[in-house]
Design a protein around this motif. Structure first.
Motif, PDB file in Angstrom:
ATOM      1  N   VAL A  92       0.847  -1.200   0.000  1.00  0.00           N
ATOM      2  CA  VAL A  92       0.000   0.000   0.000  1.00  0.00           C
ATOM      3  C   VAL A  92       0.877   1.242   0.000  1.00  0.00           C
ATOM      4  CG1 VAL A  92      -1.753   1.280   1.286  1.00  0.00           C
ATOM      5  CG2 VAL A  92      -1.872  -1.218   1.160  1.00  0.00           C
ATOM      6  N   GLU A  93       0.581   2.126  -0.945  1.00  0.00           N
ATOM      7  CA  GLU A  93       1.313   3.390  -1.029  1.00  0.00           C
ATOM      8  C   GLU A  93       0.467   4.570  -0.573  1.00  0.00           C
ATOM      9  OE1 GLU A  93       2.976   3.534  -4.971  1.00  0.00           O
ATOM     10  OE2 GLU A  93       4.452   1.996  -4.456  1.00  0.00           O
ATOM     11  N   ALA A  94      -0.844   4.419  -0.614  1.00  0.00           N
ATOM     12  CA  ALA A  94      -1.752   5.461  -0.126  1.00  0.00           C
ATOM     13  C   ALA A  94      -3.075   4.811   0.245  1.00  0.00           C
ATOM     14  CB  ALA A  94      -1.978   6.531  -1.189  1.00  0.00           C
ATOM     15  N   CYS A  95      -3.697   5.315   1.280  1.00  0.00           N
ATOM     16  CA  CYS A  95      -5.008   4.796   1.666  1.00  0.00           C
ATOM     17  C   CYS A  95      -5.814   5.925   2.282  1.00  0.00           C
ATOM     18  CB  CYS A  95      -4.827   3.598   2.578  1.00  0.00           C
ATOM     19  SG  CYS A  95      -5.356   3.715   4.238  1.00  0.00           S
ATOM     20  N   SER A  96      -7.121   5.748   2.295  1.00  0.00           N
ATOM     21  CA  SER A  96      -7.978   6.780   2.864  1.00  0.00           C
ATOM     22  C   SER A  96      -9.146   6.140   3.593  1.00  0.00           C
ATOM     23  CB  SER A  96      -8.509   7.701   1.756  1.00  0.00           C
ATOM     24  OG  SER A  96      -9.402   7.000   0.921  1.00  0.00           O
TER      25      SER A  96
ATOM     26  N   GLY B  81      -9.911   1.496   6.256  1.00  0.00           N
ATOM     27  CA  GLY B  81      -9.121   1.877   5.088  1.00  0.00           C
ATOM     28  C   GLY B  81      -9.516   1.069   3.869  1.00  0.00           C
TER      29      GLY B  81
ATOM     30  N   PHE C 276      -7.608   2.077  -1.183  1.00  0.00           N
ATOM     31  CA  PHE C 276      -6.150   2.141  -1.166  1.00  0.00           C
ATOM     32  C   PHE C 276      -5.605   1.950  -2.564  1.00  0.00           C
ATOM     33  CE2 PHE C 276      -7.088  -2.331  -0.828  1.00  0.00           C
ATOM     34  CZ  PHE C 276      -6.108  -2.944  -1.600  1.00  0.00           C
ATOM     35  N   CYS C 277      -4.349   2.307  -2.744  1.00  0.00           N
ATOM     36  CA  CYS C 277      -3.664   2.015  -4.001  1.00  0.00           C
ATOM     37  C   CYS C 277      -2.238   1.623  -3.661  1.00  0.00           C
ATOM     38  CB  CYS C 277      -3.712   3.198  -4.955  1.00  0.00           C
ATOM     39  SG  CYS C 277      -2.831   4.646  -4.384  1.00  0.00           S
ATOM     40  N   GLY C 278      -1.647   0.885  -4.565  1.00  0.00           N
ATOM     41  CA  GLY C 278      -0.290   0.436  -4.347  1.00  0.00           C
ATOM     42  C   GLY C 278       0.169  -0.453  -5.482  1.00  0.00           C
TER      43      GLY C 278
END
Length: 82
Positions: A34-38, A62, A65-67
């Motif tokens: 995971v590089e970003a999550c919200s 969360g 997410f993206c990664g």
């Protein structure tokens, strides 16, 4: 690995940072670094206990997410590392 979890429903104060073992890709699945999550609106409803489906606690927040795929389990064809 760090993650934000809830042990009970409530306001923002029920969220806590916890440690867990690093997951492994199992049969038919991939692992994503995971590089970003919200936290989105469904995460807020889950935290409050008002989401349409009841989630079993403890629950890791969360859902968005993206990664990058960094591990591929057996049978997860067509999903390369990277």
């Amino acid at each position: 690995m760090k993650h934000v979890q809830i042990l009970e429903h409530g306001g923002p104060e029920v969220m806590q940072v916890a440690e867990t073992d690093e997951p492994q890709a199992t049969k038919g699945k991939v692992r994503v670094r995971v590089e970003a999550c919200s936290l989105n609106y469904s995460d807020i409803m889950i935290r409050e206990g008002t989401y349409i489906d009841e989630m079993r606690l403890p629950y890791t927040l969360g859902r968005e997410f993206c990664g990058v795929i960094d591990q591929v389990g057996e049978g997860a064809d067509g999903l390369p590392v990277g």
